[in-house]
Design an enzyme around this catalytic site. Structure first.
Site, short mmCIF file in Angstrom:
data_model
loop_
_atom_site.label_atom_id
_atom_site.label_comp_id
_atom_site.label_asym_id
_atom_site.label_seq_id
_atom_site.Cartn_x
_atom_site.Cartn_y
_atom_site.Cartn_z
N GLU A 297 -10.85 -16.22 38.88
CA GLU A 297 -10.75 -15.18 37.83
C GLU A 297 -11.93 -15.26 36.88
O GLU A 297 -11.75 -15.26 35.66
CB GLU A 297 -9.47 -15.38 37.02
CG GLU A 297 -8.20 -15.40 37.83
CD GLU A 297 -7.02 -15.92 37.01
OE1 GLU A 297 -7.16 -16.15 35.79
OE2 GLU A 297 -5.96 -16.13 37.62
N TYR B 49 -17.89 -16.46 17.03
CA TYR B 49 -17.90 -17.79 17.64
C TYR B 49 -19.18 -18.57 17.33
O TYR B 49 -19.45 -19.58 17.98
CB TYR B 49 -17.83 -17.69 19.17
CG TYR B 49 -16.78 -16.77 19.73
CD1 TYR B 49 -15.42 -17.07 19.60
CD2 TYR B 49 -17.13 -15.61 20.40
CE1 TYR B 49 -14.46 -16.23 20.13
CE2 TYR B 49 -16.17 -14.77 20.95
CZ TYR B 49 -14.84 -15.08 20.80
OH TYR B 49 -13.90 -14.27 21.34
N CYS C 253 -22.01 -4.34 5.82
CA CYS C 253 -21.92 -4.91 4.47
C CYS C 253 -21.11 -6.18 4.41
O CYS C 253 -20.08 -6.24 3.74
CB CYS C 253 -21.34 -3.86 3.54
SG CYS C 253 -22.37 -2.41 3.55
N1 LLP Z 1 -8.40 -16.01 33.33
C1 LLP Z 1 -7.71 -16.11 32.18
C2 LLP Z 1 -6.27 -16.36 32.24
C3 LLP Z 1 -8.38 -15.96 30.94
O1 LLP Z 1 -7.68 -16.07 29.81
C4 LLP Z 1 -9.75 -15.71 30.90
C5 LLP Z 1 -10.48 -15.55 29.64
C6 LLP Z 1 -10.44 -15.61 32.13
C7 LLP Z 1 -9.73 -15.76 33.31
C8 LLP Z 1 -11.90 -15.34 32.21
O2 LLP Z 1 -12.66 -16.34 31.62
P1 LLP Z 1 -14.25 -16.34 31.81
O3 LLP Z 1 -14.52 -16.54 33.28
O4 LLP Z 1 -14.77 -15.04 31.34
O5 LLP Z 1 -14.71 -17.47 30.99
N2 LLP Z 1 -14.22 -13.47 24.00
C9 LLP Z 1 -14.61 -14.82 24.31
C10 LLP Z 1 -14.05 -15.27 25.66
C11 LLP Z 1 -12.55 -15.18 25.77
C12 LLP Z 1 -12.00 -15.60 27.09
C13 LLP Z 1 -10.54 -15.31 27.22
N3 LLP Z 1 -9.96 -15.61 28.50
C14 LLP Z 1 -16.13 -14.93 24.24
O6 LLP Z 1 -16.78 -13.94 23.93
O7 LLP Z 1 -16.68 -16.00 24.47
#
Ligand code: LLP
Length: 434
Positions: free
Chosen positions: A288, A331, A358
């Site tokens: 995923e 972040y 702002c």
């Molecule tokens: N599977 C599940 C259950 C998740 O909660 C997430 C991400 C992913 C897969 C995908 O993760 P990735 O491969 O993209 O790392 N907005 C934050 C990242 C939040 C991730 C939330 N869950 C950022 O900009 O760093």
């Protein structure tokens, strides 16, 4: 590896000059490279060669319809987390039969929508959720395929806001209660136990936490296969990307120059460590990943409004803001910022790169050294393809930015910049104020 590089002195995406894109569609604008996304997909699939792999792109990272269609064409399913995302997959002309539905608070309406679309499985986060899915499936007279999300209590060593696999996170069911949760699930007449799932966090830069988590959960997956005949194990997403040397990391030479013990995670090292642990299970493996698939495949283009020289501090004020790309404000994340036109004769400037919103949090970079640029010149924020547009807002009544996709020498607007009329379309003055 990605397809953003200088051709002569001009930054290009594949064969397209990015300044031309900015000229045509204005700024701020996200630009995505179709070839980079395809390469990332293929490399991930190859990295896990030898396993029966199903890549479910975590579309929360980037849910533009063109991006979804591109991944669907490549054979991907989706990891989706809302009714809206289910409808997006369908609107992109793909189906949800290769997709999984995650999230801690799925509503009855969303469960219904997923079942009607033939979802591959629900990733269940709690026991009350089992009861709810069983109830909805019963009403529809179908069996709902499920996997339970196990929280393996592994430290992902990433930003606190994006770590998910520790026992104090809200996600999943702790290992010690997992067997009981499956026993409970097996008793529901309208549930079909199809798999098991885990996800420990995002932007992981080493393979060790993945290995630790797989080693913890794999024996349990084997037990579930023997006992309930589950057919898959989803090991989640989370593979990190290069933010600091983003532009250089597009070239193989950069990777070759990294000392072996400091080389960022690649699909090859990820696969080499995990395939031997997963293969003996004889289960289908779901992945995923979101960020890895699209993060380095997108940039955000912005224009310089002013170079404001302050007392001991310079501010480069650009026309993109925290509403367009919130990651630095939220972040403290790093995005490399490069000029669209490179001029090696110019001096470097040290400045805070800020937006026009702002509040002081509207800052993309502090004391950043960047080629001196002036009013009207164009910049690119690198590695903005994941969690960029999808987290944008209209704060300060700024319109949602535009999105463009490039493939080779072709490019198209895949999401028009929002108009002011669209921004206020749902609002009205109530009768009692007229
Ligand atoms: N599977 C599940 C259950 C998740 O909660 C997430 C991400 C992913 C897969 C995908 O993760 P990735 O491969 O993209 O790392 N907005 C934050 C990242 C939040 C991730 C939330 N869950 C950022 O900009 O760093």
């Amino acid at each position: 590896m990605h397809h953003f590089h200088y051709t002569g002195q001009n930054l290009t995406c594949e064969s397209v000059d990015l300044a031309g894109v900015a000229q045509l569609y204005g700024t701020p604008t996200y630009v995505y490279s179709a070839a980079t996304m395809a390469d990332n997909y293929t490399r991930l699939a190859k990295g896990l060669a030898g396993l029966d792999v199903q890549i479910c792109f975590a579309m929360k990272a980037n849910s533009n319809l063109a991006v979804l269609r591109h991944f669907a064409n490549l054979g991907a399913g989706f990891d989706l987390v809302s009714g809206g995302e289910i409808r997006r997959v369908q609107a992109a002309g793909a189906n949800v039969q290769r997709s999984v539905f995650a999230g801690v608070g799925k509503t009855e309406a969303e469960i219904k929508l997923a079942l009607a679309g033939g979802i591959f499985a629900f990733h269940v986060e709690s026991e009350p959720e089992l009861a709810r899915i069983n109830h909805v499936a019963g009403k529809l007279g179908v069996k709902a395929p499920i996997a339970i999300r196990i929280n393996p209590d592994v430290d992902a060593h990433t930003h606190a806001k994006i770590t998910t696999g520790k026992s104090d996170n809200k996600f999943g069911i702790p290992m010690k209660y997992a067997a009981a949760a499956y026993e409970a699930a097996a008793k529901y007449p309208h549930l079909l136990l199809r798999g098991v799932q885990m996800h420990i966090g995002s932007q992981l830069t080493s393979v060790a936490p993945f290995v630790e988590a797989v080693e913890k959960v794999a024996p349990f997956a084997a037990e579930l296969k023997a006992k309930y005949g589950i057919t898959y194990f989803s090991i989640g997403g989370g593979m990190g990307i290069v933010y600091r040397d983003a532009l250089a990391s597009g070239q193989q030479a950069w990777w070759d120059a990294q000392p072996a013990d400091q080389r960022p995670l690649t699909p090859e090292t990820y696969g080499a460590a995990l395939v031997p642990l997963l293969k003996p299970l004889g289960l289908k493996i779901l992945l995923e990943h979101g960020r890895f698939m699209v993060g380095n495949a997108g940039v955000l283009l912005a224009r310089v409004e002013h170079l404001k020289r302050g007392a001991g501090k310079n501010f480069l004020v650009v026309d993109a803001a925290m509403n367009d790309l919130v990651r630095p404000a939220m972040y403290d994340s790093y995005h490399e910022i490069v000029p669209l036109h490179r001029d090696t004769a110019r001096r470097a400037l040290v400045a805070d790169v800020v937006g026009p919103i702002c509040e002081s949090g509207d800052c993309f970079a502090k004391d950043r050294s960047i080629q001196e640029v002036g009013e009207g010149e164009l910049l690119a924020f690198m590695s903005a393809g994941a969690y960029g547009y999808v987290m944008a807002s209209r704060y300060n009544t700024r319109s949602m930015p535009a999105e463009v996709m490039v493939k080779g020498s072709a490019f198209e607007l895949v999401n028009a910049r929002e108009t002011f009329e669209q921004v206020i379309a749902g609002e009205k003055i109530p009768a009692f104020l007229k």
